[in-house]
Design a protein around this motif. Structure first.
Motif, PDB file in Angstrom:
ATOM      1  N   SER A 250       0.838  -1.189   0.000  1.00 47.76           N
ATOM      2  CA  SER A 250       0.000   0.000   0.000  1.00 47.76           C
ATOM      3  C   SER A 250       0.877   1.244   0.000  1.00 47.76           C
ATOM      4  CB  SER A 250      -0.911   0.017   1.230  1.00 47.76           C
ATOM      5  OG  SER A 250      -0.160   0.253   2.396  1.00 47.76           O
ATOM      6  N   PRO A 251       0.427   2.338  -0.618  1.00 50.60           N
ATOM      7  CA  PRO A 251       1.240   3.566  -0.655  1.00 50.60           C
ATOM      8  C   PRO A 251       1.622   4.065   0.742  1.00 50.60           C
ATOM      9  CG  PRO A 251      -0.566   3.697  -2.222  1.00 50.60           C
ATOM     10  CD  PRO A 251      -0.790   2.455  -1.427  1.00 50.60           C
ATOM     11  N   LEU A 252       0.700   3.917   1.707  1.00 50.21           N
ATOM     12  CA  LEU A 252       1.005   4.368   3.063  1.00 50.21           C
ATOM     13  C   LEU A 252       2.144   3.550   3.662  1.00 50.21           C
ATOM     14  CD1 LEU A 252       0.456   6.066   5.550  1.00 50.21           C
ATOM     15  CD2 LEU A 252      -1.323   4.416   6.221  1.00 50.21           C
ATOM     16  N   LEU A 253       2.069   2.209   3.546  1.00 51.22           N
ATOM     17  CA  LEU A 253       3.118   1.360   4.085  1.00 51.22           C
ATOM     18  C   LEU A 253       4.421   1.578   3.340  1.00 51.22           C
ATOM     19  CD1 LEU A 253       4.012  -0.811   6.035  1.00 51.22           C
ATOM     20  CD2 LEU A 253       3.151  -2.544   4.439  1.00 51.22           C
ATOM     21  N   GLU A 254       4.344   1.805   2.037  1.00 45.87           N
ATOM     22  CA  GLU A 254       5.544   2.088   1.254  1.00 45.87           C
ATOM     23  C   GLU A 254       6.252   3.316   1.799  1.00 45.87           C
ATOM     24  OE1 GLU A 254       8.367   1.959  -1.900  1.00 45.87           O
ATOM     25  OE2 GLU A 254       6.945   0.469  -1.166  1.00 45.87           O
ATOM     26  N   GLY A 255       5.476   4.341   2.110  1.00 49.13           N
ATOM     27  CA  GLY A 255       6.059   5.563   2.661  1.00 49.13           C
ATOM     28  C   GLY A 255       6.695   5.334   4.017  1.00 49.13           C
ATOM     29  N   VAL A 256       6.006   4.566   4.868  1.00 47.28           N
ATOM     30  CA  VAL A 256       6.546   4.270   6.198  1.00 47.28           C
ATOM     31  C   VAL A 256       7.854   3.500   6.085  1.00 47.28           C
ATOM     32  CG1 VAL A 256       6.148   2.959   8.317  1.00 47.28           C
ATOM     33  CG2 VAL A 256       4.305   4.346   7.356  1.00 47.28           C
ATOM     34  N   LEU A 257       7.893   2.484   5.207  1.00 48.56           N
ATOM     35  CA  LEU A 257       9.106   1.678   5.038  1.00 48.56           C
ATOM     36  C   LEU A 257      10.267   2.511   4.503  1.00 48.56           C
ATOM     37  CD1 LEU A 257       7.567  -1.588   3.529  1.00 48.56           C
ATOM     38  CD2 LEU A 257       8.428  -1.253   5.855  1.00 48.56           C
ATOM     39  N   THR A 258       9.972   3.430   3.594  1.00 53.61           N
ATOM     40  CA  THR A 258      11.019   4.283   3.038  1.00 53.61           C
ATOM     41  C   THR A 258      11.603   5.196   4.106  1.00 53.61           C
ATOM     42  OG1 THR A 258       9.999   4.240   0.841  1.00 53.61           O
ATOM     43  CG2 THR A 258      11.533   6.035   1.308  1.00 53.61           C
ATOM     44  N   VAL A 259      10.720   5.815   4.898  1.00 53.84           N
ATOM     45  CA  VAL A 259      11.185   6.693   5.975  1.00 53.84           C
ATOM     46  C   VAL A 259      11.999   5.903   6.998  1.00 53.84           C
ATOM     47  CG1 VAL A 259      10.444   8.120   7.914  1.00 53.84           C
ATOM     48  CG2 VAL A 259       9.336   8.373   5.696  1.00 53.84           C
ATOM     49  N   ALA A 260      11.529   4.694   7.346  1.00 57.30           N
ATOM     50  CA  ALA A 260      12.240   3.863   8.330  1.00 57.30           C
ATOM     51  C   ALA A 260      13.631   3.489   7.825  1.00 57.30           C
ATOM     52  CB  ALA A 260      11.427   2.612   8.633  1.00 57.30           C
ATOM     53  N   ALA A 261      13.736   3.144   6.535  1.00 53.57           N
ATOM     54  CA  ALA A 261      15.033   2.769   5.968  1.00 53.57           C
ATOM     55  C   ALA A 261      15.989   3.959   5.956  1.00 53.57           C
ATOM     56  CB  ALA A 261      14.847   2.216   4.562  1.00 53.57           C
ATOM     57  N   ARG A 262      15.467   5.128   5.610  1.00 52.33           N
ATOM     58  CA  ARG A 262      16.330   6.317   5.598  1.00 52.33           C
ATOM     59  C   ARG A 262      16.780   6.682   7.009  1.00 52.33           C
ATOM     60  NH1 ARG A 262      12.914   9.911   1.154  1.00 52.33           N
ATOM     61  NH2 ARG A 262      13.670   8.764  -0.682  1.00 52.33           N
ATOM     62  N   LEU A 263      15.882   6.518   7.969  1.00 52.05           N
ATOM     63  CA  LEU A 263      16.240   6.787   9.356  1.00 52.05           C
ATOM     64  C   LEU A 263      17.310   5.806   9.838  1.00 52.05           C
ATOM     65  CD1 LEU A 263      15.769   8.359  11.954  1.00 52.05           C
ATOM     66  CD2 LEU A 263      13.897   6.772  12.495  1.00 52.05           C
ATOM     67  N   ALA A 264      17.179   4.516   9.444  1.00 46.19           N
ATOM     68  CA  ALA A 264      18.184   3.518   9.820  1.00 46.19           C
ATOM     69  C   ALA A 264      19.551   3.900   9.271  1.00 46.19           C
ATOM     70  CB  ALA A 264      17.765   2.144   9.303  1.00 46.19           C
ATOM     71  N   ASP A 265      19.589   4.381   8.036  1.00 45.43           N
ATOM     72  CA  ASP A 265      20.862   4.799   7.453  1.00 45.43           C
ATOM     73  C   ASP A 265      21.468   5.982   8.217  1.00 45.43           C
ATOM     74  OD1 ASP A 265      20.947   2.869   5.426  1.00 45.43           O
ATOM     75  OD2 ASP A 265      19.701   4.086   4.101  1.00 45.43           O
ATOM     76  N   ARG A 266      20.625   6.937   8.605  1.00 44.99           N
ATOM     77  CA  ARG A 266      21.119   8.081   9.368  1.00 44.99           C
ATOM     78  C   ARG A 266      21.685   7.643  10.713  1.00 44.99           C
ATOM     79  NH1 ARG A 266      19.451  13.297   8.034  1.00 44.99           N
ATOM     80  NH2 ARG A 266      19.412  13.457   5.749  1.00 44.99           N
ATOM     81  N   GLY A 268      22.821   4.709  11.496  1.00 43.33           N
ATOM     82  CA  GLY A 268      24.069   3.999  11.249  1.00 43.33           C
ATOM     83  C   GLY A 268      25.231   4.949  11.051  1.00 43.33           C
ATOM     84  N   ASP A 269      25.020   6.000  10.261  1.00 46.35           N
ATOM     85  CA  ASP A 269      26.068   6.985  10.026  1.00 46.35           C
ATOM     86  C   ASP A 269      26.465   7.696  11.317  1.00 46.35           C
ATOM     87  OD1 ASP A 269      26.196   6.408   7.331  1.00 46.35           O
ATOM     88  OD2 ASP A 269      24.794   7.993   6.747  1.00 46.35           O
ATOM     89  N   TRP A 270      25.450   8.102  12.098  1.00 48.26           N
ATOM     90  CA  TRP A 270      25.713   8.872  13.319  1.00 48.26           C
ATOM     91  C   TRP A 270      26.464   8.061  14.374  1.00 48.26           C
ATOM     92  CZ3 TRP A 270      19.990  10.862  13.542  1.00 48.26           C
ATOM     93  CH2 TRP A 270      19.832  11.897  12.617  1.00 48.26           C
ATOM     94  N   THR A 271      26.183   6.773  14.439  1.00 44.55           N
ATOM     95  CA  THR A 271      26.741   5.950  15.519  1.00 44.55           C
ATOM     96  C   THR A 271      27.906   5.083  15.066  1.00 44.55           C
ATOM     97  OG1 THR A 271      25.222   4.092  15.108  1.00 44.55           O
ATOM     98  CG2 THR A 271      24.454   5.845  16.607  1.00 44.55           C
TER      99      THR A 271
END
Length: 290
Positions: A250-266, A268-271
């Motif tokens: 679903s578009p809503l879940l797609e958006g949530v997954l994209t935001v979560a993945a980008r947050l995970a990358d951030r 990872g970089d920060w820590t």
């Protein structure tokens, strides 16, 4: 005799990656290296027993997953032409067969005779039923070697990494995807603490798992560095989370997954990847040219 008195369950005395000291994390028979964070699962059998068990199974990767693997491979390797490719734990050979369609001379190693037989229908004599610990390549190296969720099953990590490095041609690329222990261990704890709730929503079995080893980014990078590889790169979580074009989301879940993945990358970089909240790790490494 109790399990904890059996030789099979004696806690590991030394981390196989950095030779650090594994300590109990009070979860089943899982131990964490105090230095690099590698998780060791002391419930596992010997390498020979594990390999005997795998030989009785056939792992047939679904077409949609092969499509994802090919995208991961293309992203990880970039535009570096073709050549020989070796897929470790190739199952029925779907991924190397996909690579063959794009001009690669693709090989596959598979422990299961049933899986290797099906891989042979796709790859011919380049599908080999053998453990990577027992194989000597009949060619002078590979431009790329892939392991999709295989390395965390292996027993002797240092020997495996050394052999893989030796099989790469100078400048060749190793692409490894493993489960991320930094995500799976906390999820195992959460699932056990709230198991009735998860079962109520239809999740009768935890999707989190630790096989023989559970990798963190530092432990995986450390293993590859010690094997002599360089240019080790952690691919973004936005790459490894999958592909919407093959599975409807679903578009809503797609958006949530994209935001979560980008947050995970951030995070990872920060820590420095001490914290990396994503289920898998996709890493690329290169053998030096000299």
């Amino acid at each position: 005799m109790k399990d904890d008195q059996s030789p099979r369950f004696i806690p590991a005395r030394q981390c196989p990656v950095c030779l650090g000291r594994p300590v109990s994390i009070n979860l089943d028979r899982l131990y964490r290296c105090a230095s690099c964070g590698l998780i060791l699962n002391e419930r596992t059998h010997s390498r020979q027993e594990d390999e005997a068990d795998y030989r009785g199974k056939v792992f047939d990767t679904p077409a949609r997953v092969v499509h994802q693997q090919w995208q991961w491979f293309q992203t990880a390797r970039g535009e570096h032409g073709t050549g020989r490719l070796l897929d470790i734990g190739c199952g029925t050979g779907r991924f190397p067969a996909q690579a063959s369609q794009y001009g690669w001379e693709a090989w596959g190693l598979e422990l299961s005779p049933g899986g290797a037989a099906q891989a042979g229908e796709r790859l011919g004599s380049r599908a080999v039923c053998v453990s990577l610990y027992d194989w000597t390549p009949p060619v002078d190296g590979f431009e790329a070697i892939t392991l999709w969720d295989v390395l965390d099953y292996l027993g002797d990590l240092r020997l495996a990494a050394t052999r893989l490095t030796a099989w790469l041609r100078p400048g060749g690329t190793l692409v490894v995807r493993v489960r991320n222990a930094a995500w799976h261990v906390p999820f195992i704890r959460l699932y056990r603490a709230a198991q009735p709730v998860f079962r109520l929503v239809g999740l009768g079995r935890s999707p989190a798992v630790i096989h023989r080893h559970g990798f963190t980014v530092p432990s995986l990078v450390g293993l590859l560095q010690r094997a002599g590889l360089q240019d080790i790169t952690v691919q973004p979580a936005t790459v490894t989370r999958g592909n919407r074009s093959r599975v409807w989301v679903s578009p809503l879940l797609e958006g949530v997954l994209t935001v979560a993945a980008r947050l995970a990358d951030r995070i990872g970089d920060w820590t420095g990847y001490r914290w990396y909240p994503t289920p898998s790790i996709l890493v690329t490494a290169r053998r030096p040219n000299v």
